[in-house]
Design a protein around this motif. Structure first.
Motif, short mmCIF file in Angstrom:
data_model
loop_
_atom_site.label_atom_id
_atom_site.label_comp_id
_atom_site.label_asym_id
_atom_site.label_seq_id
_atom_site.Cartn_x
_atom_site.Cartn_y
_atom_site.Cartn_z
N UNK A 172 13.67 -1.61 0.07
CA UNK A 172 13.69 -2.67 -1.03
C UNK A 172 13.73 -1.92 -2.33
N UNK A 173 13.34 -0.57 -2.51
CA UNK A 173 13.34 0.14 -3.67
C UNK A 173 14.66 1.21 -3.95
N UNK B 108 7.98 11.76 -2.06
CA UNK B 108 7.59 11.09 -0.76
C UNK B 108 7.12 9.47 -0.73
N UNK B 109 7.59 8.85 -0.15
CA UNK B 109 7.04 7.31 -0.19
C UNK B 109 5.88 7.70 1.08
N UNK C 83 6.73 1.65 5.61
CA UNK C 83 7.29 2.65 4.43
C UNK C 83 8.97 2.36 4.74
N UNK C 84 9.34 2.42 5.78
CA UNK C 84 10.94 1.97 5.72
C UNK C 84 11.34 0.93 5.03
N UNK C 85 10.55 -0.32 5.08
CA UNK C 85 10.99 -1.48 4.26
C UNK C 85 10.71 -1.19 3.17
N UNK C 86 9.62 -0.57 2.40
CA UNK C 86 9.65 0.03 1.08
C UNK C 86 10.63 0.59 0.61
N UNK D 9 1.06 -1.15 -0.01
CA UNK D 9 0.05 -0.10 -0.03
C UNK D 9 1.06 1.34 0.00
N UNK D 10 2.17 1.14 -0.21
CA UNK D 10 3.00 2.18 -0.25
C UNK D 10 3.08 3.06 -1.53
#
Length: 286
Positions: free
Chosen positions: A242-243, A217-218, A236-239, A120-121
């Motif tokens: 990962x990206x 922004x994420x 959000x931090x994981x996304x 959902x990010x």
């Protein structure tokens, strides 16, 4: 007259406690049988017992209670002391409840480690936003209670000032945070409560007007109390990791309050926006 057992039952105390109160002179029996040694009390002595228990519950020692009763604390003073203690306990209960909710939220997050859904990010281009704002200082980003206590009162005050100045908000309220300007060893943060105001003319209104710069922004929508915002922040931090992005240090998110019905924060919807590296900072107009 009442036997010690009956008196203890009516006063909701133990016989052992009444014997102790007798021994220290706090509550003497009305009569002691000279042959059997049995203690007897009058119904009127329940009033003194209630005062003893009330003062004890306020945190006073039995010695202090004895001194206070001998000095004849009147009913009005006792009521005031009880109300003060009640207010203190209510605050403590509220803080403990908030702390318990936070522990539960962190437990839920730990239980989902390795299964974090980041679907959902959304990567979003947030345009520059001109806002009216008030600010305060909180203990730190990791002190949610301090943030709430310092940030929340700013919004009604800001609304009042804007109404007096004839300035209308043009979007959802938001908050953003900045580290202390004194250096990394100072963990306090500046909390900003803000309302978008578009191009409205403002002069001497008692609040600041700044332009929040455009950011990449994420973003994600957080559902529920802001004390649990770390759950959404973790996704959000994981996304971001990962990206291959990096957040703007120190990684504080902007918060846009999309839906804030009264009666608690359980149904709140808040968009959290974590600026990604390469974006700017707020610039002031006054």
């Amino acid at each position: 007259m009442l036997s010690i057992g009956d008196f203890a039952g009516l006063g909701r105390v133990s016989v052992r406690m009444l014997r102790h109160y007798d021994a220290i002179g706090l509550l003497r029996p009305a009569h002691v049988d000279p042959h059997s040694g049995y203690r007897f009390y009058t119904a009127e002595q329940l009033l003194r017992l209630n005062r003893i228990l009330a003062l004890k519950d306020l945190g006073f020692s039995l010695h202090q209670v004895l001194l206070m009763l001998e000095e004849k604390v009147d009913l009005g003073e006792l009521r005031g002391m009880l109300r003060l203690r009640r207010a203190e306990l209510a605050v403590q209960v509220e803080r403990d409840s908030a702390r318990l909710a936070l522990v539960d939220a962190r437990l839920r997050m730990i239980e989902t480690e390795g299964h974090m859904n980041t679907g959902d990010i959304i990567l979003k281009q947030v345009p520059a936003t001109r806002v009216a704002e008030l600010s305060a200082t909180a203990l730190g980003y990791d002190h949610p209670a301090s943030i709430t206590e310092n940030l929340s009162p700013l919004y009604p005050r800001l609304m009042e000032l804007m109404e007096q100045a004839g300035v209308a908000m043009t979007g959802s309220p938001l908050a953003y945070y900045q580290p202390a300007p004194t250096g990394p060893e100072d963990e306090t943060i500046t909390v900003h409560a803000a309302f978008p105001i578009g191009d409205a003319e403002v002069a001497g209104a008692g609040f600041d007007v700044v332009v929040l710069p455009p950011i990449e922004a994420a973003t994600a929508v957080h559902e529920g109390p802001m004390s649990e915002a770390f759950r959404t922040g973790g996704r959000i931090a994981a996304w971001i990791e990962d990206n291959g992005f990096r957040p703007v240090p120190p990684g504080y998110a902007r918060e846009v309050y999309l839906h804030c019905p009264p009666g608690g924060q359980q149904e709140w919807l808040t968009e959290m926006q974590v600026p990604l590296d390469g974006t700017g900072i707020a610039t002031g107009e006054n």
